[in-house]
Write an enzyme that holds these catalytic residues in place. Structure first.
Site, short mmCIF file in Angstrom:
data_model
loop_
_atom_site.label_atom_id
_atom_site.label_comp_id
_atom_site.label_asym_id
_atom_site.label_seq_id
_atom_site.Cartn_x
_atom_site.Cartn_y
_atom_site.Cartn_z
N LYS A 145 24.45 -61.43 -22.77
CA LYS A 145 25.40 -60.76 -22.39
C LYS A 145 25.17 -59.57 -21.44
CE LYS A 145 29.96 -60.26 -23.76
NZ LYS A 145 30.40 -60.02 -22.44
N LYS A 184 22.51 -59.12 -17.00
CA LYS A 184 23.46 -58.25 -15.97
C LYS A 184 23.36 -59.10 -14.85
CE LYS A 184 25.41 -54.34 -16.25
NZ LYS A 184 25.83 -53.30 -17.39
P1 NAD Z 1 34.27 -47.31 -12.55
O1 NAD Z 1 33.86 -47.79 -11.30
O2 NAD Z 1 35.43 -47.64 -13.37
O3 NAD Z 1 34.14 -45.69 -12.50
C1 NAD Z 1 33.07 -44.85 -11.95
C2 NAD Z 1 33.54 -43.65 -11.77
O4 NAD Z 1 32.72 -42.74 -10.95
C3 NAD Z 1 34.67 -43.80 -10.49
O5 NAD Z 1 35.83 -42.92 -10.70
C4 NAD Z 1 33.92 -43.09 -9.06
O6 NAD Z 1 34.87 -42.57 -8.08
C5 NAD Z 1 33.11 -42.22 -9.73
N1 NAD Z 1 31.94 -41.84 -8.90
C6 NAD Z 1 31.23 -42.95 -8.43
N2 NAD Z 1 30.06 -41.93 -7.55
C7 NAD Z 1 30.31 -40.85 -7.93
C8 NAD Z 1 29.49 -39.68 -7.54
N3 NAD Z 1 28.52 -39.67 -6.90
N4 NAD Z 1 29.78 -38.47 -8.39
C9 NAD Z 1 30.76 -38.55 -9.20
N5 NAD Z 1 31.54 -39.54 -9.46
C10 NAD Z 1 31.37 -40.74 -9.04
O7 NAD Z 1 32.93 -47.57 -13.26
P2 NAD Z 1 32.75 -47.69 -15.17
O8 NAD Z 1 33.26 -48.68 -15.61
O9 NAD Z 1 33.86 -46.49 -15.63
O10 NAD Z 1 31.27 -47.32 -15.31
C11 NAD Z 1 30.77 -46.24 -15.33
C12 NAD Z 1 29.43 -46.14 -15.77
O11 NAD Z 1 29.60 -46.59 -17.08
C13 NAD Z 1 28.37 -47.17 -15.11
O12 NAD Z 1 26.88 -46.65 -15.14
C14 NAD Z 1 28.46 -48.40 -15.99
O13 NAD Z 1 27.48 -49.16 -15.93
C15 NAD Z 1 28.69 -47.79 -17.20
N6 NAD Z 1 29.46 -48.54 -18.30
C16 NAD Z 1 30.65 -49.02 -18.00
C17 NAD Z 1 31.04 -49.94 -19.11
C18 NAD Z 1 32.44 -50.51 -19.23
O14 NAD Z 1 33.03 -50.88 -20.26
N7 NAD Z 1 33.18 -50.14 -18.01
C19 NAD Z 1 30.24 -50.24 -20.39
C20 NAD Z 1 29.03 -49.77 -20.51
C21 NAD Z 1 28.65 -48.93 -19.49
#
Ligand code: NAD
Length: 476
Positions: free
Chosen positions: A71, A107
């Site tokens: 996953k 991943k």
């Molecule tokens: P997303 O794309 O929805 O959001 C990322 C946000 O960060 C956006 O609003 C973007 O504008 C902002 N961003 C990008 N670069 C930036 C910077 N340099 N400075 C400040 N802000 C910045 O992504 P997400 O799904 O919210 O994921 C965010 C993190 O969480 C990632 O590391 C991802 O691997 C992790 N994650 C996500 C999930 C999930 O369910 N979506 C689950 C586990 C982990």
């Protein structure tokens, strides 16, 4: 001794793995087997767009198949590369083990800036990428189940499940080939909010352990704590909203791509999100004061720092200046191994990514189970539960009337008690339970196991132990 060069993300994960393995009783062979990534498939494919063929590079990496399916999300970003995908796949193995989701780790990533393409083009690209993975069983309900990650969401998952169903017309479990789908394509209530919700539950559980709170030089509850959130995307926006709206946390700072916002009295997250939706960033937002160098707010004075955007944002260059005593890694890998060491020496407490953002995979697990059972959670029990509780309430009211006791149940209680649990409530309950139990298993190891100095090390020890047990029981 601090390292002088910044390790890559994969090196960071390896370093953190090695720190934990050093205090564990494991043969070097088994240790190496668990650490290495089993396989990475690289695909290059062409899509005809705007009259010419564009070539894209994508990856699907399988870190460990000690449990199947494996996953892990699919990320769309220009920064995607094999090293990053493999590091994220390793984290998925440990994360699933930590929260007892019965999966191996994987991943995927596509090297693309999704904002450069319109919806129709993205659909073409996604379907083509999915086709390449599906035909090699790198998307399959029994073997390999992706989910959304940075740059992807429900929309992409709906395209992928449809692509799988077209290519596997007789697979009755087709919908379980990917999670994070919209509800009408087999998704589950509460998946979109799950990772942010998990961050909230993780913080609540942390604050139920006064010794851990004291270790962070904090006291009391979440109420009134001042917090900075980096990245108001899926994870950050939900975490910020839930914490400020339900737990009394004051979000004093927000960091986005185009700068930051600051308000000592607390930012109105819903208003900031509305602004961002319309304008694509935080610049000129009337909420709070705009800070052009957003990243500088990582170093601001606050109680809790929530990096929820991307990896390696806290590094050698700024770790010394980070003042938050408690950091919860909502993003994957936001703190490099070098920065981790600096922060630990300064006495900061870090709630590690492996645990902190496990809400997504936990609810993905529920979604996968829902898809395999072909029925939504609560459908069989909800009304039975309601009629049983109603019988009890009716009986209490009858007794009160018969005996002239004059008891009345408050309408709020009655309504709450008489309402059976729907899918969303059950999902939140399962997630809360998962986050609490996983924290307690880390806490126990942190506080009792010799050589374990921090929560990250504890998380790795718990996870590696479980993966090792799984390999041992297979006779490996
Ligand atoms: P997303 O794309 O929805 O959001 C990322 C946000 O960060 C956006 O609003 C973007 O504008 C902002 N961003 C990008 N670069 C930036 C910077 N340099 N400075 C400040 N802000 C910045 O992504 P997400 O799904 O919210 O994921 C965010 C993190 O969480 C990632 O590391 C991802 O691997 C992790 N994650 C996500 C999930 C999930 O369910 N979506 C689950 C586990 C982990």
């Amino acid at each position: 001794m601090l390292q002088r060069t910044e390790p890559s993300f994969r090196e960071s994960v390896d370093l953190m793995f090695n720190r934990a393995a050093a205090v564990m009783d494991m043969s070097p062979g088994l240790c190496e087997k668990i650490r290495v990534c089993n396989s990475t498939y690289t695909v290059r494919f062409g899509v005809r767009l705007r009259g010419k063929i564009e070539t894209f590079t994508g990856y699907r990496s399988v870190h460990s198949e000690h449990m199947e399916p494996v996953k892990g999300g699919i990320r769309y970003s220009l920064a995607v590369n094999q090293d990053e995908v493999e590091a994220l796949a390793a984290l998925m193995t440990y994360k699933c083990a930590l929260v007892e989701a019965p999966f191996g780790g994987a991943k995927g990533g596509l090297c693309i800036d999704p904002r450069q393409y319109d919806e129709h083009e993205l659909e073409q690209i996604t379907r083509r990428f999915a086709y390449e993975l599906i035909k090699r069983d790198l998307i399959n309900p029994a073997q390999n189940v992706p989910a959304p990650d940075m740059g992807t969401g429900e929309r992409e998952m709906a395209w992928i499940v449809d692509q799988y169903a077209r290519m596997n017309t007789t697979d009755i479990n087709a919908r379980a080939c990917v999670t994070g789908k919209p509800l009408n394509a087999g998704g589950i209530q509460g998946r979109v909010e799950a990772t942010g919700r998990g961050v909230q539950y993780a913080l609540r559980e942390f604050f139920r352990h006064p010794d851990d709170v004291a270790a962070a030089h904090l006291a009391g509850t979440l109420d009134g704590k001042r917090c900075v959130v980096q990245g108001l995307g899926n994870v950050g926006s939900h975490a910020a909203r839930f914490l400020s709206e339900e737990d009394g946390v004051i979000v004093v700072g927000i960091i986005e791509r185009d700068g930051g916002l600051w308000d000592d009295k607390g930012l109105n997250i819903a208003a900031v999100l509305d602004w961002m939706k319309e304008h694509g960033g935080v610049k000129d937002c009337p909420e709070g004061t705009y800070v052009a160098d957003g990243a500088s707010l990582l170093e601001a004075d606050c109680d809790i720092l929530i990096p929820a955007a991307l990896e390696a944002v806290i590094h050698f260059g700024n770790a010394e200046r980070v003042r938050a005593p408690l950091i919860i890694e909502a993003a994957n890998g936001p703190i490099t191994a070098g920065a981790d060491e600096i922060l630990r020496q300064k006495g900061a407490i870090i709630i590690p990514d492996m645990y902190a953002n496990a809400g997504g995979v936990t609810v993905s697990y529920f979604e996968w189970v829902k898809n395999l059972s072909h029925i939504r959670f609560g459908r069989m029990q909800r009304r039975a539960e309601e009629s049983r509780t109603k019988a009890l309430v009716d009986e209490l009211e009858r007794l009160s009337a018969d005996k002239g006791l004059g008891w009345t149940l408050s309408p709020g209680f009655k309504q709450k008690y008489l309402t059976g649990s729907d899918e969303l409530e059950l999902v939140r309950s399962g997630l809360d339970d998962t986050m609490r139990i996983a924290y307690q298993s880390m806490h126990e190891v942190w506080r009792t196991r010799p050589g374990v100095t921090d929560l990250r090390m504890a998380a790795y020890v718990v996870a590696i132990d479980r993966v090792a047990q799984s390999y041992r029981s297979k006779g490996l």
